[in-house]
Write a protein that holds these residues in place. Sequence first.
Motif, PDB file in Angstrom:
ATOM      1  N   ASP A   1      27.202  39.169  28.894  1.00  0.00           N
ATOM      2  CA  ASP A   1      28.239  38.170  29.196  1.00  0.00           C
ATOM      3  C   ASP A   1      29.303  38.755  30.125  1.00  0.00           C
ATOM      4  O   ASP A   1      29.769  38.073  31.052  1.00  0.00           O
ATOM      5  CB  ASP A   1      28.892  37.686  27.896  1.00  0.00           C
ATOM      6  CG  ASP A   1      27.923  36.893  27.021  1.00  0.00           C
ATOM      7  OD1 ASP A   1      26.902  36.412  27.569  1.00  0.00           O
ATOM      8  OD2 ASP A   1      28.182  36.772  25.808  1.00  0.00           O
ATOM      9  N   ALA A   2      29.660  40.022  29.866  1.00  0.00           N
ATOM     10  CA  ALA A   2      30.678  40.659  30.700  1.00  0.00           C
ATOM     11  C   ALA A   2      30.185  40.834  32.137  1.00  0.00           C
ATOM     12  O   ALA A   2      30.960  40.660  33.101  1.00  0.00           O
ATOM     13  CB  ALA A   2      31.064  42.014  30.104  1.00  0.00           C
TER      14      ALA A   2
ATOM     15  N   ILE B   1      32.039  39.313  35.491  1.00  0.00           N
ATOM     16  CA  ILE B   1      32.512  40.114  36.624  1.00  0.00           C
ATOM     17  C   ILE B   1      31.828  39.684  37.921  1.00  0.00           C
ATOM     18  O   ILE B   1      32.431  39.726  39.006  1.00  0.00           O
ATOM     19  CB  ILE B   1      32.312  41.620  36.361  1.00  0.00           C
ATOM     20  CG1 ILE B   1      33.186  42.429  37.326  1.00  0.00           C
ATOM     21  CG2 ILE B   1      30.860  42.026  36.506  1.00  0.00           C
ATOM     22  CD1 ILE B   1      33.221  43.906  37.020  1.00  0.00           C
ATOM     23  N   GLN B   2      30.597  39.240  37.838  1.00  0.00           N
ATOM     24  CA  GLN B   2      29.923  38.728  39.029  1.00  0.00           C
ATOM     25  C   GLN B   2      30.613  37.468  39.541  1.00  0.00           C
ATOM     26  O   GLN B   2      30.794  37.289  40.754  1.00  0.00           O
ATOM     27  CB  GLN B   2      28.442  38.442  38.720  1.00  0.00           C
ATOM     28  CG  GLN B   2      27.606  39.691  38.524  1.00  0.00           C
ATOM     29  CD  GLN B   2      26.203  39.386  38.034  1.00  0.00           C
ATOM     30  OE1 GLN B   2      25.817  38.218  37.914  1.00  0.00           O
ATOM     31  NE2 GLN B   2      25.428  40.431  37.754  1.00  0.00           N
ATOM     32  N   GLN B   3      31.010  36.613  38.599  1.00  0.00           N
ATOM     33  CA  GLN B   3      31.739  35.395  38.988  1.00  0.00           C
ATOM     34  C   GLN B   3      33.096  35.751  39.597  1.00  0.00           C
ATOM     35  O   GLN B   3      33.519  35.155  40.597  1.00  0.00           O
ATOM     36  CB  GLN B   3      31.919  34.493  37.757  1.00  0.00           C
ATOM     37  CG  GLN B   3      30.615  33.910  37.223  1.00  0.00           C
ATOM     38  CD  GLN B   3      30.811  33.154  35.915  1.00  0.00           C
ATOM     39  OE1 GLN B   3      31.856  33.295  35.247  1.00  0.00           O
ATOM     40  NE2 GLN B   3      29.815  32.374  35.525  1.00  0.00           N
TER      41      GLN B   3
ATOM     42  N   TYR C   1      36.684  36.337  44.192  1.00  0.00           N
ATOM     43  CA  TYR C   1      37.575  37.184  44.999  1.00  0.00           C
ATOM     44  C   TYR C   1      37.116  37.225  46.456  1.00  0.00           C
ATOM     45  O   TYR C   1      37.934  37.147  47.378  1.00  0.00           O
ATOM     46  CB  TYR C   1      37.619  38.589  44.415  1.00  0.00           C
ATOM     47  CG  TYR C   1      38.421  39.554  45.252  1.00  0.00           C
ATOM     48  CD1 TYR C   1      39.820  39.533  45.222  1.00  0.00           C
ATOM     49  CD2 TYR C   1      37.783  40.475  46.080  1.00  0.00           C
ATOM     50  CE1 TYR C   1      40.553  40.413  45.998  1.00  0.00           C
ATOM     51  CE2 TYR C   1      38.509  41.352  46.861  1.00  0.00           C
ATOM     52  CZ  TYR C   1      39.900  41.317  46.812  1.00  0.00           C
ATOM     53  OH  TYR C   1      40.622  42.174  47.605  1.00  0.00           O
ATOM     54  N   ALA C   2      35.804  37.349  46.666  1.00  0.00           N
ATOM     55  CA  ALA C   2      35.284  37.396  48.034  1.00  0.00           C
ATOM     56  C   ALA C   2      35.597  36.093  48.775  1.00  0.00           C
ATOM     57  O   ALA C   2      35.993  36.116  49.957  1.00  0.00           O
ATOM     58  CB  ALA C   2      33.779  37.648  48.009  1.00  0.00           C
ATOM     59  N   ASN C   3      35.424  34.968  48.070  1.00  0.00           N
ATOM     60  CA  ASN C   3      35.735  33.680  48.707  1.00  0.00           C
ATOM     61  C   ASN C   3      37.221  33.567  49.019  1.00  0.00           C
ATOM     62  O   ASN C   3      37.621  33.111  50.107  1.00  0.00           O
ATOM     63  CB  ASN C   3      35.300  32.540  47.788  1.00  0.00           C
ATOM     64  CG  ASN C   3      33.790  32.447  47.645  1.00  0.00           C
ATOM     65  OD1 ASN C   3      33.064  32.882  48.535  1.00  0.00           O
ATOM     66  ND2 ASN C   3      33.323  31.897  46.538  1.00  0.00           N
TER      67      ASN C   3
ATOM     68  N   GLU D   1      45.712  40.187  44.576  1.00  0.00           N
ATOM     69  CA  GLU D   1      45.922  41.388  43.766  1.00  0.00           C
ATOM     70  C   GLU D   1      45.647  41.098  42.287  1.00  0.00           C
ATOM     71  O   GLU D   1      45.103  41.940  41.560  1.00  0.00           O
ATOM     72  CB  GLU D   1      47.348  41.903  43.956  1.00  0.00           C
ATOM     73  CG  GLU D   1      47.587  42.507  45.333  1.00  0.00           C
ATOM     74  CD  GLU D   1      49.045  42.884  45.547  1.00  0.00           C
ATOM     75  OE1 GLU D   1      49.893  42.482  44.699  1.00  0.00           O
ATOM     76  OE2 GLU D   1      49.350  43.587  46.534  1.00  0.00           O
ATOM     77  N   GLN D   2      46.025  39.892  41.857  1.00  0.00           N
ATOM     78  CA  GLN D   2      45.781  39.505  40.473  1.00  0.00           C
ATOM     79  C   GLN D   2      44.281  39.389  40.191  1.00  0.00           C
ATOM     80  O   GLN D   2      43.786  39.803  39.132  1.00  0.00           O
ATOM     81  CB  GLN D   2      46.473  38.165  40.170  1.00  0.00           C
ATOM     82  CG  GLN D   2      46.488  37.788  38.692  1.00  0.00           C
ATOM     83  CD  GLN D   2      47.266  38.788  37.848  1.00  0.00           C
ATOM     84  OE1 GLN D   2      48.281  39.327  38.282  1.00  0.00           O
ATOM     85  NE2 GLN D   2      46.772  39.039  36.631  1.00  0.00           N
ATOM     86  N   GLN D   3      43.559  38.873  41.169  1.00  0.00           N
ATOM     87  CA  GLN D   3      42.116  38.785  41.025  1.00  0.00           C
ATOM     88  C   GLN D   3      41.481  40.179  40.967  1.00  0.00           C
ATOM     89  O   GLN D   3      40.571  40.438  40.169  1.00  0.00           O
ATOM     90  CB  GLN D   3      41.511  37.981  42.184  1.00  0.00           C
ATOM     91  CG  GLN D   3      41.746  36.468  42.067  1.00  0.00           C
ATOM     92  CD  GLN D   3      41.106  35.716  43.226  1.00  0.00           C
ATOM     93  OE1 GLN D   3      41.269  36.088  44.397  1.00  0.00           O
ATOM     94  NE2 GLN D   3      40.393  34.654  42.908  1.00  0.00           N
ATOM     95  N   GLN D   4      41.995  41.069  41.828  1.00  0.00           N
ATOM     96  CA  GLN D   4      41.496  42.447  41.799  1.00  0.00           C
ATOM     97  C   GLN D   4      41.774  43.111  40.457  1.00  0.00           C
ATOM     98  O   GLN D   4      40.953  43.855  39.927  1.00  0.00           O
ATOM     99  CB  GLN D   4      42.136  43.259  42.924  1.00  0.00           C
ATOM    100  CG  GLN D   4      41.550  42.993  44.302  1.00  0.00           C
ATOM    101  CD  GLN D   4      42.190  43.892  45.349  1.00  0.00           C
ATOM    102  OE1 GLN D   4      43.410  44.107  45.368  1.00  0.00           O
ATOM    103  NE2 GLN D   4      41.368  44.412  46.258  1.00  0.00           N
ATOM    104  N   LEU D   5      42.972  42.835  39.907  1.00  0.00           N
ATOM    105  CA  LEU D   5      43.330  43.400  38.615  1.00  0.00           C
ATOM    106  C   LEU D   5      42.391  42.890  37.518  1.00  0.00           C
ATOM    107  O   LEU D   5      41.953  43.662  36.657  1.00  0.00           O
ATOM    108  CB  LEU D   5      44.780  43.043  38.278  1.00  0.00           C
ATOM    109  CG  LEU D   5      45.313  43.569  36.932  1.00  0.00           C
ATOM    110  CD1 LEU D   5      45.256  45.087  36.893  1.00  0.00           C
ATOM    111  CD2 LEU D   5      46.729  43.058  36.677  1.00  0.00           C
ATOM    112  N   SER D   6      42.072  41.602  37.570  1.00  0.00           N
ATOM    113  CA  SER D   6      41.144  41.024  36.585  1.00  0.00           C
ATOM    114  C   SER D   6      39.770  41.667  36.699  1.00  0.00           C
ATOM    115  O   SER D   6      39.112  41.970  35.688  1.00  0.00           O
ATOM    116  CB  SER D   6      41.037  39.510  36.776  1.00  0.00           C
ATOM    117  OG  SER D   6      42.282  38.880  36.560  1.00  0.00           O
ATOM    118  N   ILE D   7      39.324  41.893  37.943  1.00  0.00           N
ATOM    119  CA  ILE D   7      38.029  42.531  38.157  1.00  0.00           C
ATOM    120  C   ILE D   7      38.039  43.949  37.614  1.00  0.00           C
ATOM    121  O   ILE D   7      37.081  44.409  36.982  1.00  0.00           O
ATOM    122  CB  ILE D   7      37.659  42.523  39.653  1.00  0.00           C
ATOM    123  CG1 ILE D   7      37.380  41.092  40.123  1.00  0.00           C
ATOM    124  CG2 ILE D   7      36.449  43.403  39.921  1.00  0.00           C
ATOM    125  CD1 ILE D   7      37.168  40.960  41.618  1.00  0.00           C
TER     126      ILE D   7
END
Length: 244
Positions: free
Chosen positions: A78-79, A83-85, A90-92, A124-130
């Motif tokens: 699941d994890a 992370i793939q999602q 993030y890329a988009n 940056e928030q998205q990067q932090l989540s990743i």
Amino acid sequence: MSSSRRTEKWLNRGLWLISVIFASFLIGLGGLVVHDLPKTQKTSELNDFVEPLRHESLLNQVKARDYEIRQVEKELADANVIIQQQERAYANSKEVFNNWLATRYTTKDLAQNEEVLAKTRELEQQQLSIRKQSEKIDALQEKQTELYQLRTKEQDQLSDFQSEGYKLMHKAERAQEIQVFLLRLALTLPLLLIGAWLFARKRHSSYWPFVWGFIFFALFAFFVELVPYLPSYGGYVRYIVGIV
């Protein structure tokens, strides 16, 4: 005269038929008795030769560890999906942001500085989540490795414990096989001796069809019902007795 001989020939054939029928019934009855002998022995089970509570405890320990491993594997799967999602999102977002920046520099709209900072903070928030999700995956993988190691250790303990029990069980089964063989021998050997005596003394008597029927039965009981259960040298016994 020829009619008398023909009658005698058919009578002789009929008597041989009687001897064969008699032997077949004796063989059927003897086969049932011999084949039912193993039922007199208790069926061996592993728990009869190990400490049941200890065995159950080790089994439950391995089952519980397997359940933990399955749960961690599910969490890890699941994890990885999450992370793939997140990485795709993030890329988009990064692509949209880069396009937006290109448009801003082209129009030189300096009033959008605050919006640039806001969009940068979102990335940056998205990067932090990743990053957090990646750390979670690393922790799950480490836990998975530890569980695998514990599972291997516990399985080895269970295997060693069961191995000792199986050795004792196989020894007991071998002893039971010998007991069954001795019972078969106790039944078939007297039949063979009686058959030999009948062959030597009574094969030409008026009861010869039944004598030969019993002899056939005794030979069948020995060579078919007993000899196959002898140890590896059983083939030698079969041929030597046959020669005699």
